[in-house]
Design an enzyme around this catalytic site. Structure first.
Site, mmCIF file in Angstrom:
data_model
loop_
_atom_site.group_PDB
_atom_site.id
_atom_site.type_symbol
_atom_site.label_atom_id
_atom_site.label_comp_id
_atom_site.label_asym_id
_atom_site.label_seq_id
_atom_site.Cartn_x
_atom_site.Cartn_y
_atom_site.Cartn_z
ATOM 1 N N LYS A 115 -43.030 47.509 -23.988
ATOM 2 C CA LYS A 115 -43.008 48.403 -22.824
ATOM 3 C C LYS A 115 -43.796 49.672 -23.145
ATOM 4 O O LYS A 115 -43.641 50.238 -24.222
ATOM 5 C CB LYS A 115 -41.576 48.744 -22.422
ATOM 6 N N HIS A 135 -35.437 48.752 -23.918
ATOM 7 C CA HIS A 135 -36.385 47.727 -23.462
ATOM 8 C C HIS A 135 -37.149 47.142 -24.640
ATOM 9 O O HIS A 135 -37.124 47.691 -25.748
ATOM 10 C CB HIS A 135 -37.403 48.329 -22.484
ATOM 11 N N THR A 193 -44.965 47.685 -10.429
ATOM 12 C CA THR A 193 -45.541 48.356 -11.592
ATOM 13 C C THR A 193 -44.961 49.755 -11.739
ATOM 14 O O THR A 193 -44.734 50.434 -10.741
ATOM 15 C CB THR A 193 -47.073 48.428 -11.431
ATOM 16 N N THR A 194 -44.709 50.185 -12.980
ATOM 17 C CA THR A 194 -44.138 51.520 -13.217
ATOM 18 C C THR A 194 -45.096 52.377 -14.046
ATOM 19 O O THR A 194 -46.080 51.870 -14.570
ATOM 20 C CB THR A 194 -42.810 51.395 -14.003
HETATM 21 N N1 LIG Z 1 -39.989 46.904 -10.642
HETATM 22 C C1 LIG Z 1 -39.379 46.055 -11.464
HETATM 23 O O1 LIG Z 1 -38.307 45.485 -11.166
HETATM 24 C C2 LIG Z 1 -40.024 45.747 -12.797
HETATM 25 C C3 LIG Z 1 -39.490 44.749 -13.633
HETATM 26 C C4 LIG Z 1 -40.193 44.442 -14.819
HETATM 27 C C5 LIG Z 1 -41.385 45.124 -15.135
HETATM 28 N N2 LIG Z 1 -41.836 46.091 -14.279
HETATM 29 C C6 LIG Z 1 -43.118 46.786 -14.503
HETATM 30 O O2 LIG Z 1 -44.159 45.883 -14.065
HETATM 31 C C7 LIG Z 1 -45.332 46.064 -14.854
HETATM 32 C C8 LIG Z 1 -45.720 44.723 -15.496
HETATM 33 O O3 LIG Z 1 -44.693 44.330 -16.357
HETATM 34 P P1 LIG Z 1 -44.840 42.969 -17.216
HETATM 35 O O4 LIG Z 1 -43.673 42.924 -18.129
HETATM 36 O O5 LIG Z 1 -45.120 41.802 -16.305
HETATM 37 O O6 LIG Z 1 -46.164 43.322 -18.079
HETATM 38 P P2 LIG Z 1 -47.290 42.345 -18.651
HETATM 39 O O7 LIG Z 1 -46.677 41.078 -19.120
HETATM 40 O O8 LIG Z 1 -48.112 43.158 -19.574
HETATM 41 O O9 LIG Z 1 -48.154 41.978 -17.312
HETATM 42 C C9 LIG Z 1 -49.126 42.829 -16.800
HETATM 43 C C10 LIG Z 1 -50.206 41.930 -16.230
HETATM 44 O O10 LIG Z 1 -51.201 42.716 -15.581
HETATM 45 C C11 LIG Z 1 -52.440 42.163 -15.940
HETATM 46 N N3 LIG Z 1 -53.572 43.049 -15.771
HETATM 47 C C12 LIG Z 1 -54.040 44.016 -16.602
HETATM 48 N N4 LIG Z 1 -55.184 44.553 -16.105
HETATM 49 C C13 LIG Z 1 -55.446 43.877 -14.955
HETATM 50 C C14 LIG Z 1 -56.486 43.919 -14.000
HETATM 51 N N5 LIG Z 1 -57.518 44.759 -14.114
HETATM 52 N N6 LIG Z 1 -56.420 43.076 -12.933
HETATM 53 C C15 LIG Z 1 -55.403 42.210 -12.813
HETATM 54 N N7 LIG Z 1 -54.390 42.098 -13.692
HETATM 55 C C16 LIG Z 1 -54.413 42.916 -14.738
HETATM 56 C C17 LIG Z 1 -52.280 41.790 -17.401
HETATM 57 O O11 LIG Z 1 -53.294 40.900 -17.777
HETATM 58 P P3 LIG Z 1 -53.664 40.883 -19.373
HETATM 59 O O12 LIG Z 1 -52.473 40.317 -20.050
HETATM 60 O O13 LIG Z 1 -54.855 39.966 -19.401
HETATM 61 O O14 LIG Z 1 -53.996 42.292 -19.758
HETATM 62 C C18 LIG Z 1 -50.898 41.140 -17.341
HETATM 63 O O15 LIG Z 1 -51.005 39.804 -16.939
HETATM 64 C C19 LIG Z 1 -44.976 47.172 -15.868
HETATM 65 O O16 LIG Z 1 -45.371 48.419 -15.318
HETATM 66 C C20 LIG Z 1 -43.450 47.112 -15.947
HETATM 67 O O17 LIG Z 1 -42.863 48.344 -16.340
HETATM 68 C C21 LIG Z 1 -41.183 46.424 -13.137
#
Ligand SMILES: NC(=O)c1ccc[n+]([C@@H]2O[C@H](COP(=O)([O-])OP(=O)(O)OC[C@H]3O[C@@H](n4cnc5c(N)ncnc54)[C@H](OP(=O)(O)O)[C@@H]3O)[C@@H](O)[C@H]2O)c1
Length: 266
Positions: A159, A155, A99-100
């Site tokens: 995002k 992105h 997470t970022t």
């Molecule tokens: N480090 C890396 O290589 C990398 C790569 C890609 C992305 N990221 C980062 O990773 C994060 C997620 O990215 P993503 O694209 O997967 O976003 P996303 O599709 O929005 O996924 C986030 C997930 O977290 C869930 N969530 C929200 N509140 C929660 C809670 N209280 N308890 C449990 N789960 C909860 C959301 O559920 P809901 O949909 O129900 O709200 C959703 O399933 C972002 O910060 C992104 O910048 C990092």
């Protein structure tokens, strides 16, 4: 067999990681967390990710998702990952945080948890990007302030943080190469009559739109020549594979805050 909990199982990254976890001979998906009210709650996490059932039900209760896990992978939201880290610290469960966008208080929560457990924090888990970060420092050390450094990231429209965590990581690496800190040389916004560019400044520009997975461009614009370091993610598989490399690496490590450069020995 290592028991692994997926935190953010219904998200874009969660759905990219679950199939890789399912096919790994040495890893077992033991828990799956999603947000309260998420339509995925109660569903089998395998079916949710478009693969055969894994007999693991998506829950909104972090304690249930973490039960029996030796490592947890977090791709949620900054505030959520900070509270997940606190929980993992109390349970002695190692943690990989992708997470970022953490603010100072959330970052401190992660650092506190890392006193109890091994914790990998990486704004970008792809092997290619972590190599780019190493190359950025190398290039900035070799190319002096005659070369203006500019960082561009593109992105998808969903995002929520800008510049990306990776762009900030590239900026910090370039600043290290120049023997300074990003805070003291970063320029995040330009508009109107900006005046001449300051020497040594590191400029950022951002594109948000469509379904762009992730593109990063680091430019060294010098007298009579330009050097560019570029990484383009075609899909999320590079991040997902990196998350599993970090998961295997962090298990059994001493408590501490680690980066992907530690994991990859870079
Ligand atoms: N480090 C890396 O290589 C990398 C790569 C890609 C992305 N990221 C980062 O990773 C994060 C997620 O990215 P993503 O694209 O997967 O976003 P996303 O599709 O929005 O996924 C986030 C997930 O977290 C869930 N969530 C929200 N509140 C929660 C809670 N209280 N308890 C449990 N789960 C909860 C959301 O559920 P809901 O949909 O129900 O709200 C959703 O399933 C972002 O910060 C992104 O910048 C990092």
């Amino acid at each position: 067999m290592l028991n692994v909990a997926m935190l953010g199982a219904s998200g874009r990254m969660g759905r990219a990681i679950v199939p890789l976890l399912a096919e790994a001979a040495d890893l077992r998906l033991s828990g799956a967390l999603a947000a309260p009210g998420d339509p995925a709650l109660g569903q089998d996490v395998g079916l949710l990710a478009g693969i055969p059932a894994l007999a693991v039900t998506v829950t909104a209760d972090p304690a249930t998702a973490l039960a029996g896990a030796q490592v947890a992978i977090d791709f949620t939201l900054p505030a959520i990952s900070a509270s997940n880290a606190r929980l993992c610290g109390g349970l002695g469960c190692a943690l990989v945080v992708g997470t970022t966008g953490h603010d100072a208080a959330q970052r401190e929560e992660l650092e506190l948890a890392a006193r109890e457990i091994p914790l990998v924090l990486a704004p970008n888990m792809s092997l290619g990007v972590n190599l780019l970060i190493r190359l950025a420092e190398l290039a900035a050390r070799a190319l002096d302030e005659q070369y203006d450094i500019e960082i561009f990231d593109a992105h998808h429209r969903n995002k929520v943080d800008a510049p990306s965590g990776t762009a900030l990581g590239l900026g910090a690496a370039a600043a290290r190469g120049r023997g300074t800190t990003l805070e003291s040389v970063a320029e995040y916004a330009r508009h109107g009559h900006t005046g001449v560019r300051d020497r040594g400044q590191i400029g950022f520009s951002v594109l948000r739109g469509g379904d762009i997975v992730g593109e990063h461009r680091l430019v060294f614009a010098g007298p009579g020549e330009q050097v560019e370091l570029v990484h383009t993610a075609q899909d999320r598989s590079g991040f997902a594979r990196g998350a599993l490399v970090a998961t295997r690496w962090v298990a059994g490590r001493p408590p501490g805050l680690y980066s992907m450069l530690d994991v990859l020995g870079l």
